[in-house]
Design a protein around this motif. Structure first.
Motif, PDB file in Angstrom:
ATOM      1  N   PHE A   1       0.834  -1.212   0.000  1.00  0.00           N
ATOM      2  CA  PHE A   1       0.000   0.000   0.000  1.00  0.00           C
ATOM      3  C   PHE A   1       0.858   1.247   0.000  1.00  0.00           C
ATOM      4  N   GLU A   2       0.208   2.363  -0.324  1.00  0.00           N
ATOM      5  CA  GLU A   2       0.819   3.679  -0.143  1.00  0.00           C
ATOM      6  C   GLU A   2      -0.276   4.617   0.351  1.00  0.00           C
ATOM      7  N   VAL A   3       0.124   5.708   0.986  1.00  0.00           N
ATOM      8  CA  VAL A   3      -0.847   6.694   1.465  1.00  0.00           C
ATOM      9  C   VAL A   3      -0.622   7.979   0.688  1.00  0.00           C
ATOM     10  N   ASP A   4      -1.717   8.580   0.214  1.00  0.00           N
ATOM     11  CA  ASP A   4      -1.582   9.789  -0.596  1.00  0.00           C
ATOM     12  C   ASP A   4      -2.753  10.726  -0.314  1.00  0.00           C
ATOM     13  N   VAL A   5      -2.579  11.994  -0.684  1.00  0.00           N
ATOM     14  CA  VAL A   5      -3.677  12.953  -0.575  1.00  0.00           C
ATOM     15  C   VAL A   5      -4.715  12.585  -1.630  1.00  0.00           C
ATOM     16  N   ALA A   6      -5.985  12.638  -1.238  1.00  0.00           N
ATOM     17  CA  ALA A   6      -7.046  12.182  -2.143  1.00  0.00           C
ATOM     18  C   ALA A   6      -7.370  13.222  -3.203  1.00  0.00           C
ATOM     19  N   ASN A   7      -7.950  12.737  -4.273  1.00  0.00           N
ATOM     20  CA  ASN A   7      -8.329  13.546  -5.412  1.00  0.00           C
ATOM     21  C   ASN A   7      -9.744  13.155  -5.811  1.00  0.00           C
TER      22      ASN A   7
ATOM     23  N   ARG B   1     -18.165  23.050 -11.596  1.00  0.00           N
ATOM     24  CA  ARG B   1     -17.311  24.190 -11.237  1.00  0.00           C
ATOM     25  C   ARG B   1     -17.102  24.265  -9.732  1.00  0.00           C
ATOM     26  N   THR B   2     -18.223  24.165  -8.974  1.00  0.00           N
ATOM     27  CA  THR B   2     -18.101  24.168  -7.505  1.00  0.00           C
ATOM     28  C   THR B   2     -17.165  23.040  -7.098  1.00  0.00           C
ATOM     29  N   GLY B   3     -17.315  21.909  -7.775  1.00  0.00           N
ATOM     30  CA  GLY B   3     -16.541  20.732  -7.442  1.00  0.00           C
ATOM     31  C   GLY B   3     -15.052  20.943  -7.641  1.00  0.00           C
ATOM     32  N   ARG B   4     -14.691  21.695  -8.696  1.00  0.00           N
ATOM     33  CA  ARG B   4     -13.262  21.933  -8.966  1.00  0.00           C
ATOM     34  C   ARG B   4     -12.637  22.742  -7.841  1.00  0.00           C
ATOM     35  N   LEU B   5     -13.412  23.714  -7.326  1.00  0.00           N
ATOM     36  CA  LEU B   5     -12.907  24.513  -6.203  1.00  0.00           C
ATOM     37  C   LEU B   5     -12.755  23.641  -4.963  1.00  0.00           C
ATOM     38  N   LEU B   6     -13.758  22.789  -4.720  1.00  0.00           N
ATOM     39  CA  LEU B   6     -13.707  21.898  -3.564  1.00  0.00           C
ATOM     40  C   LEU B   6     -12.512  20.965  -3.658  1.00  0.00           C
ATOM     41  N   ALA B   7     -12.307  20.430  -4.865  1.00  0.00           N
ATOM     42  CA  ALA B   7     -11.210  19.486  -5.058  1.00  0.00           C
ATOM     43  C   ALA B   7      -9.875  20.169  -4.791  1.00  0.00           C
TER      44      ALA B   7
ATOM     45  N   ARG C   1      -7.233  19.178  -1.771  1.00  0.00           N
ATOM     46  CA  ARG C   1      -5.831  18.835  -1.989  1.00  0.00           C
ATOM     47  C   ARG C   1      -4.910  19.768  -1.214  1.00  0.00           C
ATOM     48  N   GLU C   2      -5.150  21.108  -1.380  1.00  0.00           N
ATOM     49  CA  GLU C   2      -4.238  22.077  -0.764  1.00  0.00           C
ATOM     50  C   GLU C   2      -4.218  21.967   0.745  1.00  0.00           C
ATOM     51  N   GLU C   3      -5.379  21.718   1.329  1.00  0.00           N
ATOM     52  CA  GLU C   3      -5.428  21.675   2.793  1.00  0.00           C
ATOM     53  C   GLU C   3      -5.266  20.250   3.318  1.00  0.00           C
TER      54      GLU C   3
ATOM     55  N   VAL D   1      -8.866   2.575   2.248  1.00  0.00           N
ATOM     56  CA  VAL D   1      -9.166   3.221   3.527  1.00  0.00           C
ATOM     57  C   VAL D   1      -9.043   4.720   3.295  1.00  0.00           C
ATOM     58  N   SER D   2      -9.919   5.532   3.900  1.00  0.00           N
ATOM     59  CA  SER D   2      -9.755   6.974   3.776  1.00  0.00           C
ATOM     60  C   SER D   2      -9.753   7.614   5.157  1.00  0.00           C
ATOM     61  N   PHE D   3      -8.950   8.664   5.281  1.00  0.00           N
ATOM     62  CA  PHE D   3      -8.781   9.383   6.546  1.00  0.00           C
ATOM     63  C   PHE D   3      -9.207  10.826   6.285  1.00  0.00           C
ATOM     64  N   ASN D   4     -10.346  11.197   6.817  1.00  0.00           N
ATOM     65  CA  ASN D   4     -10.957  12.471   6.433  1.00  0.00           C
ATOM     66  C   ASN D   4     -11.047  13.450   7.592  1.00  0.00           C
ATOM     67  N   TYR D   5     -10.690  14.690   7.315  1.00  0.00           N
ATOM     68  CA  TYR D   5     -10.908  15.775   8.264  1.00  0.00           C
ATOM     69  C   TYR D   5     -11.836  16.763   7.579  1.00  0.00           C
ATOM     70  N   HIS D   6     -13.003  17.007   8.163  1.00  0.00           N
ATOM     71  CA  HIS D   6     -14.014  17.838   7.494  1.00  0.00           C
ATOM     72  C   HIS D   6     -14.002  19.286   7.970  1.00  0.00           C
ATOM     73  N   ARG D   7     -12.988  19.656   8.772  1.00  0.00           N
ATOM     74  CA  ARG D   7     -13.012  20.970   9.460  1.00  0.00           C
ATOM     75  C   ARG D   7     -14.345  21.103  10.186  1.00  0.00           C
ATOM     76  N   ASP D   8     -15.027  22.300  10.035  1.00  0.00           N
ATOM     77  CA  ASP D   8     -16.316  22.449  10.735  1.00  0.00           C
ATOM     78  C   ASP D   8     -17.501  22.326   9.779  1.00  0.00           C
ATOM     79  N   LEU D   9     -17.253  21.668   8.610  1.00  0.00           N
ATOM     80  CA  LEU D   9     -18.294  21.554   7.579  1.00  0.00           C
ATOM     81  C   LEU D   9     -19.571  20.906   8.123  1.00  0.00           C
ATOM     82  N   PHE D  10     -19.421  19.721   8.749  1.00  0.00           N
ATOM     83  CA  PHE D  10     -20.604  19.032   9.275  1.00  0.00           C
ATOM     84  C   PHE D  10     -21.066  19.676  10.585  1.00  0.00           C
TER      85      PHE D  10
END
Ligand code: ZN
Length: 305
Positions: free
Chosen positions: A201-207, A213-219, A223-225, A245-254
């Protein structure tokens, strides 16, 4: 061989061996008893690592309230993946017309109306509204273990890209520090679990393939954060590994979407770790073969097989 050839070849092998059962729709399969034993083994392995934290266990059906989907913000980023449940709500005449349409090979679904239910896009979507409804979090925040059937509308011949699949998740709700610390802990734990299964396995930032258009900004901000990391295992080819496996940080979105507050009244931050149990199972069969009794003893031990 192209990637599509590799996908088809592995799917055919799985169907021939009876591990997956065809349902005539790409990405929709039945599972054999052996397949399910491995899935349960993965759940056992995750539980062994996560249970000592004493998470609250929540089990939800594959559906969430349509209002919950709206409030979650998922429709902003991934409308193309959403599934909603429809049902017949007509009268006798509408029913006869529908049967006629079917007999003529027409589109009988035209008269179907949406119900109050949408399909869960991820296992954790039931958790946030449930915890948010309780009022402010205690000082130590909240930790939830959930496991749910999910739906994503992305028909594919890749057996590792199912339309209906299960996610085993741990979800953390609390302060920014608590959410981030949880994700770091599970990033290590997730790698240790997959390594103990003898998988590369390898671990990488998700894409993520967000929409439009909204989606491109989100993506870009994802990546950047570095909001989401994925643990990738090669199933078909080294160059095209699959996120298991995914490791997600949603900030305060939810936290904002569900008005979840910390003990001190700030908007809660959340994080989750999700294990794609079918994908890990498919990786195990690919790397160790279809005869489970010949898998390395250490791997069978971790899975309790
Ligand atoms: Zn999640």
């Amino acid at each position: 061989m192209t990637v599509a050839d590799l996908h088809r070849a592995y799917r055919d092998e799985l169907l021939q061996a009876g591990l997956l059962i065809s349902m005539g729709v790409d990405g929709l399969y039945g599972r054999s008893g052996l397949f399910e034993r491995v899935v349960e083994g993965i759940n056992t392995a995750v539980g062994k690592v996560g249970d000592p934290d004493r998470p609250e266990v929540m089990r939800f059906p594959p559906g969430i309230g349509k209002w919950q989907l709206e409030q979650s913000g998922y429709l902003n980023s991934s409308p193309q993946l959403v599934g909603t449940v429809h049902s017949f709500t007509g009268n006798d005449a509408d029913h006869r017309a529908m049967l006629d349409t079917i007999a003529q090979g027409g589109d009988w679904t035209a008269g179907q109306r949406t119900t109050q239910i949408a399909l869960a896009p991820a296992a954790c979507y039931g958790v946030y509204p449930a915890v948010g409804a309780r009022g402010r979090l205690p000082q130590q925040g909240a930790l939830v273990d959930c496991y749910t059937w999910c739906f994503r509308h992305e028909p594919s011949i890749d057996p590792a890209r199912m339309q209906m699949f299960r996610q085993r998740e741990h979800v953390r709700l609390g302060s920014e520090e608590q959410a981030l610390a949880f994700r770091e802990t599970w990033k290590e734990r997730g790698q240790a679990i997959i390594a103990s299964l003898g998988l590369p396995f390898e671990v990488d930032v998700a894409n993520d393939p967000f929409f439009g258009r909204t989606g491109r900004l989100l993506a870009a901000s994802q990546r950047e954060e570095s909001l989401k990391f994925e643990l990738l295992v090669p199933i078909h080819a080294k160059e095209h590994p699959t996120a298991c496996v995914s490791f997600n940080y949603h900030r305060d979105l939810f936290g904002r979407a569900w008005k979840i507050e910390t003990a001190s009244g700030e908007t809660a931050h959340t994080a989750c770790v999700g294990f794609g149990v079918e994908r890990i199972t498919l990786a195990l069969f690919k790397h160790h073969g279809f005869a489970v009794e010949r898998w390395p003893a250490s791997v069978r031990d971790v899975l309790g097989l």
